[in-house]
Design a protein around this motif. Structure first.
Motif, PDB file in Angstrom:
ATOM      1  N   GLN A 173       0.798  -1.217   0.000  1.00  0.00           N
ATOM      2  CA  GLN A 173       0.000   0.000   0.000  1.00  0.00           C
ATOM      3  C   GLN A 173       0.837   1.276   0.000  1.00  0.00           C
ATOM      4  O   GLN A 173       0.343   2.341  -0.326  1.00  0.00           O
ATOM      5  CB  GLN A 173      -0.946  -0.003   1.210  1.00  0.00           C
ATOM      6  CG  GLN A 173      -1.968  -1.120   1.123  1.00  0.00           C
ATOM      7  CD  GLN A 173      -2.861  -1.195   2.344  1.00  0.00           C
ATOM      8  OE1 GLN A 173      -2.537  -1.900   3.294  1.00  0.00           O
ATOM      9  NE2 GLN A 173      -3.967  -0.485   2.345  1.00  0.00           N
ATOM     10  N   GLU A 224      -4.847  -9.929   9.319  1.00  0.00           N
ATOM     11  CA  GLU A 224      -6.251 -10.247   9.024  1.00  0.00           C
ATOM     12  C   GLU A 224      -6.448 -11.463   8.124  1.00  0.00           C
ATOM     13  O   GLU A 224      -7.005 -11.339   7.026  1.00  0.00           O
ATOM     14  CB  GLU A 224      -6.941  -9.038   8.379  1.00  0.00           C
ATOM     15  CG  GLU A 224      -7.042  -7.851   9.307  1.00  0.00           C
ATOM     16  CD  GLU A 224      -8.031  -6.797   8.810  1.00  0.00           C
ATOM     17  OE1 GLU A 224      -8.765  -7.069   7.844  1.00  0.00           O
ATOM     18  OE2 GLU A 224      -8.062  -5.710   9.420  1.00  0.00           O
ATOM     19  N   PHE A 229      -7.158   7.647   4.607  1.00  0.00           N
ATOM     20  CA  PHE A 229      -7.059   7.337   6.035  1.00  0.00           C
ATOM     21  C   PHE A 229      -5.937   8.113   6.724  1.00  0.00           C
ATOM     22  O   PHE A 229      -5.734   7.960   7.922  1.00  0.00           O
ATOM     23  CB  PHE A 229      -6.775   5.844   6.226  1.00  0.00           C
ATOM     24  CG  PHE A 229      -7.989   4.945   6.132  1.00  0.00           C
ATOM     25  CD1 PHE A 229      -8.789   4.716   7.237  1.00  0.00           C
ATOM     26  CD2 PHE A 229      -8.328   4.307   4.942  1.00  0.00           C
ATOM     27  CE1 PHE A 229      -9.892   3.879   7.171  1.00  0.00           C
ATOM     28  CE2 PHE A 229      -9.435   3.464   4.862  1.00  0.00           C
ATOM     29  CZ  PHE A 229     -10.218   3.246   5.980  1.00  0.00           C
TER      30      PHE A 229
HETATM   31  C1  BGC Z   1      -6.169  -3.581   6.453  1.00  0.00           C
HETATM   32  C2  BGC Z   1      -5.452  -2.446   5.777  1.00  0.00           C
HETATM   33  C3  BGC Z   1      -6.476  -1.508   5.133  1.00  0.00           C
HETATM   34  C4  BGC Z   1      -7.402  -0.991   6.205  1.00  0.00           C
HETATM   35  C5  BGC Z   1      -8.449   0.014   5.710  1.00  0.00           C
HETATM   36  C6  BGC Z   1      -7.386  -3.172   7.236  1.00  0.00           C
HETATM   37  O1  BGC Z   1      -8.306  -4.179   7.196  1.00  0.00           O
HETATM   38  O2  BGC Z   1      -5.272  -4.316   7.253  1.00  0.00           O
HETATM   39  O3  BGC Z   1      -4.568  -2.970   4.835  1.00  0.00           O
HETATM   40  O4  BGC Z   1      -5.892  -0.478   4.428  1.00  0.00           O
HETATM   41  O5  BGC Z   1      -8.082  -2.073   6.753  1.00  0.00           O
HETATM   42  O6  BGC Z   1      -9.287  -0.561   4.768  1.00  0.00           O
END
Ligand code: BGC
Length: 541
Positions: free
Chosen positions: A47, A226, A485
């Motif tokens: 990312q 996750e 974010f």
């Molecule tokens: C993930 C990130 C993602 C974030 C916002 C999380 O579930 O680990 O990679 O950018 O959520 O969507």
């Protein structure tokens, strides 16, 4: 049974926030040790780094076939997804740019930084390829990560390192880019991803290499990010790599292989890096509310309980108590204990963003009964009732953080590190009296209050990592403004030479204020907050 506004839920305790003004983030852990609270930010390689061309996602996000397929799924599900390649992302592979963002983190008075190591950089072509040590490990990539760790060290930031954040090297998984995956030549040539035991072996080998290289420099390890999201989106919904839809059998195999991969990686790190290492994983949890509208015969309640069991609990129960539940069903009595899964967790990493409303879906209950129910991803466009939302349509529920922390503490008794929490917002509208009040700063304040609430009630919270330091590439939304974010907004329109400009948001100021005070202080008055239930924004005074 606590009643939230538009749906019931299954977790004990309501949403009152006690007075937390006297509570400090630094606290005494359960065993009497002093916990110096970790305040940081979180990122992941794909990312932020840019130009990663050797992993599964680089195939997935560039294939016309896949993009058309994901588009059709999104249309059908009435969600907006934009699958694009990240390109240069935010250029964190460039040490100068990375170093500047590290300094930004430091400038906020934070003391920790979570990043992930990209396996496909470390072992780009697989073990059989010539590498300097004969196992395909790229020594230049290892030195590059070592330089990144130097920069964190120089800034006094504790590194928290994820070993697998959703991506796999192409030789481990090349997602199918043709209709018949069983006949897709490149897919067949790869190890097939988490469906295969050889992927688990290869992962453990890579983990041994990294833990050997960095054993003296990293204390906090996160094996996998996750895992259950990879299953849900990559094997059931079809919108993430490898793009399988409703692949019930495969998904189940993947879950058990991921559990095994975590447990074996845990052992490898302890063996190679020593027993002092703290090994966890980043577990994504949404707060599950039952969708009560039209819940005929209580089917949504049942679906929610099953969803919650499968996605929130199965993985953790496996790597702590060793529970192997072959059916993944809540009511299954046929569970066994797998000894080598047991006790493989030093702390729980919790990624928490939101609450969702779960309901039964006929097709899912038929094809994948163990997945329980489904929820609307974007509550804003779903036309359903909801509380405050971020710009992706995710419902804000600060008390959900407290309630999940409390549950995790009661159930597992381990320290917890909040490995992700954050707010997506198109524009940081918090500045200037004319502008409407933005929500990132109040979001940070309200969630920090809930962390204190948990600490006050004896939960051993090790730290809080905000997702993310800068706006970056999002899996479903690439760089769409609604998915920003960052504590620092990134101006992607900038035509200037050099790094894309970063602009500090009020969210960053709120986090800085709280981290520097070590208590909540006047954060709510200065930056505003959100009620624990997520129903109202209380503006700054
Ligand atoms: C993930 C990130 C993602 C974030 C916002 C999380 O579930 O680990 O990679 O950018 O959520 O969507």
């Amino acid at each position: 049974m606590a009643h939230t506004r538009h749906g019931d839920d299954l977790y004990p305790e309501g949403e009152d926030l006690p007075d937390v003004s006297g509570v400090s983030f630094d606290h005494e852990g359960k065993d009497g040790r002093k916990v110096g609270f970790l305040w940081g930010v979180a990122t992941s390689s794909y990312q932020v780094e840019g130009e990663i061309l050797s992993n599964d996602w680089s195939v997935f996000s560039r294939s016309g076939f896949v993009r058309d397929k994901v588009d059709s799924i999104a249309k059908l599900a009435k969600i907006s997804i934009n699958l694009e390649d990240p390109g240069k992302a935010v250029d964190h592979w460039n040490l100068k740019v990375f170093g500047d963002d590290v300094r930004r983190t430091k400038s906020l008075g934070l003391n920790a930084y979570r990043l992930s190591i990209e396996w496909s950089r470390i072992q780009p072509a697989g073990p059989s390829q010539p590498g300097s040590d004969g196992s395909g490990f790229d020594m230049d990539a290892i030195s590059h990560y070592s330089r990144m760790l130097d920069l964190l060290d120089e800034a006094g930031l504790e590194p928290i390192v994820t070993l697998s954040h959703f991506t796999l090297p192409k030789w481990v998984l090349t997602p199918p880019t043709t209709l018949l995956d069983a006949e897709d030549a490149d897919f067949k040539k790869s190890l097939g991803g988490w469906c295969s035991k050889s992927t688990v072996d290869a992962f453990v080998n890579y983990v041994k290499c990294i833990s050997g290289e960095f054993k003296n420099r990293i204390k906090y390890w996160l094996t996998i990010n996750e895992p259950m999201s990879s299953v849900a989106f990559g094997y059931l919904a079809g919108i993430w790599s490898p793009g399988f839809m409703g692949a019930e059998d495969r998904a189940k195999t993947v879950i058990f292989n991921l559990i095994d991969a975590h447990a074996r990686a845990y052992d490898a790190i302890k063996q190679v890096a020593g027993s002092g290492s703290m090994v966890g994983m980043a577990h994504g949890m949404v707060f599950p509310k039952v969708k009560t509208e039209n819940d005929i015969l209580g089917v949504n309640r049942k679906a929610t309980a099953q969803y919650d069991y499968c996605f929130n609990k199965v993985f953790l129960e496996a790597i702590t108590d060793g529970i192997f539940n072959p059916t993944l069903m809540l009511e299954n009595k046929d569970c066994r204990i797998v000894e080598h899964w047991k006790g493989r967790l030093d702390f729980v990493g919790l990624n928490y963003y939101r609450s969702v409303y779960i309901y039964q879906n006929e097709l899912i209950s038929l094809v994948v009964p163990w997945a329980g129910g489904v929820f609307d991803e974007d509550l804003g466009s779903a036309g359903a009732r909801h509380n405050l939302l971020n710009d992706l349509g995710w419902e804000v529920y600060p008390a959900g953080l407290y309630r999940l922390l409390k549950y995790l503490d009661d159930r597992f008794g381990l320290p917890i590190l909040i490995t992700e929490n954050g707010f997506a917002e198109k524009t940081d509208t918090s500045r200037g009296s004319e502008a409407p009040i933005g929500m990132r700063a109040p979001y940070v304040v309200s969630h920090a209050c809930e962390v204190l609430h948990a600490i006050k009630d004896g939960v051993d919270v090790l730290g809080y990592l905000y997702w993310s330091i800068v706006d970056n590439w999002e899996w479903d939304y690439d760089y769409m403004p609604k998915s920003r974010f960052g504590l620092f907004n990134v101006d992607r329109e900038s035509k200037g030479k050099g790094p894309l400009p970063r602009v500090k948001t009020l969210g960053a100021e709120a986090l800085e204020y709280i981290a520097r005070h070590g208590k909540i202080g006047n954060a709510a008055e200065k930056f505003g907050t959100i009620t624990p239930s997520g129903t109202a924004l209380l503006p700054p005074k």
